[in-house]
Structure formats: structure tokens, C-alpha cells
Design an enzyme around this catalytic site. Structure first.
Site, PDB file in Angstrom:
ATOM      1  N   GLU A  46       0.804  -1.223   0.000  1.00  0.00           N
ATOM      2  CA  GLU A  46       0.000   0.000   0.000  1.00  0.00           C
ATOM      3  C   GLU A  46       0.839   1.275   0.000  1.00  0.00           C
ATOM      4  O   GLU A  46       0.576   2.183  -0.813  1.00  0.00           O
ATOM      5  CB  GLU A  46      -0.973  -0.001   1.197  1.00  0.00           C
ATOM      6  CG  GLU A  46      -2.014  -1.095   1.155  1.00  0.00           C
ATOM      7  CD  GLU A  46      -1.589  -2.348   1.904  1.00  0.00           C
ATOM      8  OE1 GLU A  46      -2.446  -3.005   2.502  1.00  0.00           O
ATOM      9  OE2 GLU A  46      -0.363  -2.671   1.882  1.00  0.00           O
ATOM     10  N   SER A 162      21.135 -40.503 -12.042  1.00  0.00           N
ATOM     11  CA  SER A 162      19.834 -39.852 -12.160  1.00  0.00           C
ATOM     12  C   SER A 162      19.841 -38.641 -13.093  1.00  0.00           C
ATOM     13  O   SER A 162      18.788 -38.063 -13.334  1.00  0.00           O
ATOM     14  CB  SER A 162      19.345 -39.395 -10.777  1.00  0.00           C
ATOM     15  OG  SER A 162      20.243 -38.445 -10.216  1.00  0.00           O
ATOM     16  N   ARG A 178      10.948 -23.330  -7.745  1.00  0.00           N
ATOM     17  CA  ARG A 178      11.755 -23.022  -6.563  1.00  0.00           C
ATOM     18  C   ARG A 178      11.652 -21.541  -6.215  1.00  0.00           C
ATOM     19  O   ARG A 178      11.516 -21.166  -5.045  1.00  0.00           O
ATOM     20  CB  ARG A 178      13.217 -23.366  -6.822  1.00  0.00           C
ATOM     21  CG  ARG A 178      13.563 -24.831  -6.846  1.00  0.00           C
ATOM     22  CD  ARG A 178      15.051 -25.023  -7.131  1.00  0.00           C
ATOM     23  NE  ARG A 178      15.441 -26.430  -7.127  1.00  0.00           N
ATOM     24  CZ  ARG A 178      16.669 -26.870  -7.375  1.00  0.00           C
ATOM     25  NH1 ARG A 178      17.630 -25.996  -7.665  1.00  0.00           N
ATOM     26  NH2 ARG A 178      16.928 -28.163  -7.335  1.00  0.00           N
TER      27      ARG A 178
END
Length: 357
Positions: A46, A162, A178
């Protein structure tokens, strides 16, 4: 109001423990000021919008994505700033559940003769501010669990390879996800096996999310990426009371923040873990595994959203599963989630699921 909400989303992952709020000031059908909560939670939306509006704020309408605050903290109350600027009307979707506000902002405005309209796009505001509200109501951050796996639910081969199961488009989207969370969290096994940086890369994001490792004994590499960068980008380690004092001292000297957590059945209690993170101010956590941590959070009904990335590759039963053991004997006891989105991301499939509770 839709634009005010979109402005508020610019602060996701950057304003904790404060909510990410947007504010739009309109006069005679023209936008004269806009603002959103700054990184670190201050200044609020604001006063930034009022500063941009200047004298044009007098007699204008302020669209704010949450009830303006009414308490004196490090900054004066936003409700008072709106009144002082001569705002004639305030439109907001929701009351702030923070007990320091909780209707007092609206009451202050009405007492000063400002017209107040509430309930506009309230459902959307509730979704946007879900983590902030959950921390106020339940004392814990909102948890999103991300699982990137092969078509048959494996996250690595039997040898631990992986990188990479999913494609570059999916990995880039994960970095964007993220960035919209206060923290990125992994278990100790993932930290040891992958030596992850857990940072947002390729998007020019500052500040970075907090990086959290859940490790009962703090048995983490002191020469890994997290240790080397703990003094630059926040690293928090959630550990048990029985952690080695020497390791506690070593990680503290590196710049890590240490959060002791209660144990349950020899492991860190997931409920105590999230309460500690909530007490530390976090409102949203992006959990990227590993399997044991993910299973413990799911088993304790502490996962609010699951995001899956599924690749069109098969690894087989000898591969490492995405989830650890959950001890389920009956299908009726398995956690269930409701599908809210599914779409292609490059060569992979993204699917998002929300808790049914």
C-alpha cells in the site's frame, strides 16, 4: 482486483513471514498507483502504491489483495496510510487472519469514513495466500512435494545415476517453481548422494530461497556445495538433539542455521519439523525428496500439493523408487490427491495434484 492479485504474486517466495500483497490505486477509471510487497516483507504494497499515486490518491479507490494491516510494527499501519492519503474506497478479497490485524484494518478504515468492499475474488486470494494463512492457522508452512521420475516411478538407476531423467524444459520449470517458494528442502540422503546446490539458476533471481536439509545426525559433507556456499545463500539444517556437537559447531561456523527437531521412531518427526520451519517464519516449502523424507511427510498428511514430472523412460524394479517405505497394508490408507493440472513440458508430462482434505 485481478491485477492487484497478480501484483501480489510477484512477491511469492520473497516476502516471508509477511504475505505477498498487491495494491492498485484507481481514480476516474485510470490506474494512478501500483505496488507489491517488497523482498523481505517491507515496504508493504500500500505505501508503495500511494507514493506512486501522490496527490491523485485523494478520492481514489484502492484495490488490495488482503486486508490492510492495522498494527504498528517496523512500519506504520497501512490502513492509516490509506486514510491519511484520502483514499475514498478500499476493495479487498479477504480479512487477514493475523491476530494483530484480523478485521481491525477494515474497522479502522470504516471508522474514518472509507467505504470498504470485501469478498471480491476471495477464492483466488485464498489460493494465492494459502501458505501465509496455513502458517497463521496451523503454525506450519504449505508443503509442495516435487517428484521427477521415470514412467515406472524410479528416480535413479540401481547405481544411483539420475542425471537426467527429465528434459531441460522440465528442469527449467523446476527452477521457476523453486523461485516461488520461501525454501527448497531435501533429505540428508539426497544431499549426500547428489551434492545439490538447491539454488534457482538461469532466471536472474535474487534473493535465493532458503535451502533446507533434514538430517538427524548432521552427517553431511563439509566440502559439498551447500557447505561451501552457506555463508552466501541461506542453509538451514533440521537435526535431532543427538547430533554430534562437533558437527553442529562446524556447520554453524560455515554460516548454516541449525534447527533442532523432536524425533519420532528414530527419525525427525515431520510435524515437529514443519512447526520449527513455521516458527522460523517460512510460509511455503518446495520439497524435492528424497524418498524417505517424502514418505514421512505423506504418511503424516503434511503434503498440500504434489507436482510430478514423468519422463518416457523405463528403469525397472532395480532402480531407486521415488518414495520410501510407507508401511501401508490397505489401499484405503494410502494418501490420495485430486488432479488439478496435466500438460506436456517438452518431452515430459507435468501433473499437479492437491490434497483432498
Amino acid at each position: 482486483m485481478a491485477l492487484a492479485l497478480s501484483l501480489g504474486r510477484r512477491g511469492h517466495g520473497r516476502t516471508w513471514p509477511n504475505p505477498a500483497v498487491g495494491c492498485l490505486i484507481v481514480k476516474d477509471g485510470r490506474i494512478v498507483g501500483r505496488g507489491w510487497t517488497a523482498a523481505g516483507g517491507r515496504p508493504h504494497a500500500e505505501p508503495q502504491a500511494l507514493e506512486r499515486a501522490g496527490a491523485a490518491a485523494r478520492g481514489a479507490t484502492a484495490y488490495v489483495s488482503l486486508e490492510p494491516c492495522a498494527h504498528h510494527g517496523k512500519t506504520p499501519p497501512c490502513a492509516g496510510a490509506l486514510i491519511a492519503a484520502g483514499i475514498a474506497r478500499v476493495v479487498a478479497p479477504l480479512q487477514d487472519d493475523d491476530p494483530r490485524v484480523s478485521g481491525r484494518g477494515f474497522a479502522m478504515l470504516r471508522a474514518a469514513g472509507v467505504a470498504v468492499t470485501t469478498g471480491v475474488l476471495a477464492d483466488q486470494a485464498e489460493r494465492d495466500l494459502a501458505g501465509f494463512f496455513l502458517r497463521i492457522r496451523a503454525g506450519r508452512p504449505r508443503v509442495t512435494l516435487k517428484l521427477a521420475s521415470s514412467f515406472d516411478g524410479r528416480i535413479a538407476t540401481a547405481t544411483g545415476e539420475s542425471q537426467w531423467i527429465t528434459g531441460p524444459e522440465a528442469r527449467r520449470l523446476v527452477h521457476a517453481m523453486r523461485a516461488r517458494h520461501d525454501a527448497v528442502m531435501v533429505g540428508a540422503g539426497t544431499a549426500r548422494a547428489d551434492d545439490p546446490a538447491l539454488t534457482v539458476r538461469g532466471l536472474g533471481i535474487t534473493p535465493q530461497p532458503v535451502r533446507i536439509v533434514v538430517s538427524r545426525r548432521l552427517d553431511l559433507p563439509l566440502t559439498g556445495q551447500l557447505a561451501r556456499t552457506a555463508g552466501e545463500t541461506p542453509v538451514w539444517i533440521c537435526h535431532g538433539a543427538d547430533a554430534d556437537p562437533g558437527l553442529l559447531s562446524a556447520w554453524s561456523d560455515l554460516g548454516a542455521r541449525l534447527l533442532p527437531c523432536a524425533l519420532q521412531a528414530g527419525r525427525i518427526d515431520p510435524a515437529a519439523l514443519l512447526q520449527a520451519l513455521g516458527q522460523a517464519g517460512l510460509t511455503s516449502v518446495f520439497c524435492e525428496g528424497g524418498g524417505a523424507l517424502a514418505a514421512s511427510l505423506l504418511g503424516a498428511d503434511l503434503v498440500d500439493e504434489v507436482i510430478g514430472f514423468t519422463a518416457g523412460v523405463m528403469i525397472g524394479a532395480e532402480g531407486q523408487p521415488a518414495l520410501g517405505a510407507m508401511g501401508l497394508a490397505r489401499l484405503a490408507d494410502a494418501p490420495r490427491f485430486r488432479l488439478i493440472e496435466a500438460r506436456a513440458i517438452g518431452a515430459d508430462i507435468l501433473h499437479r495434484w492437491q490434497a483432498q482434505g
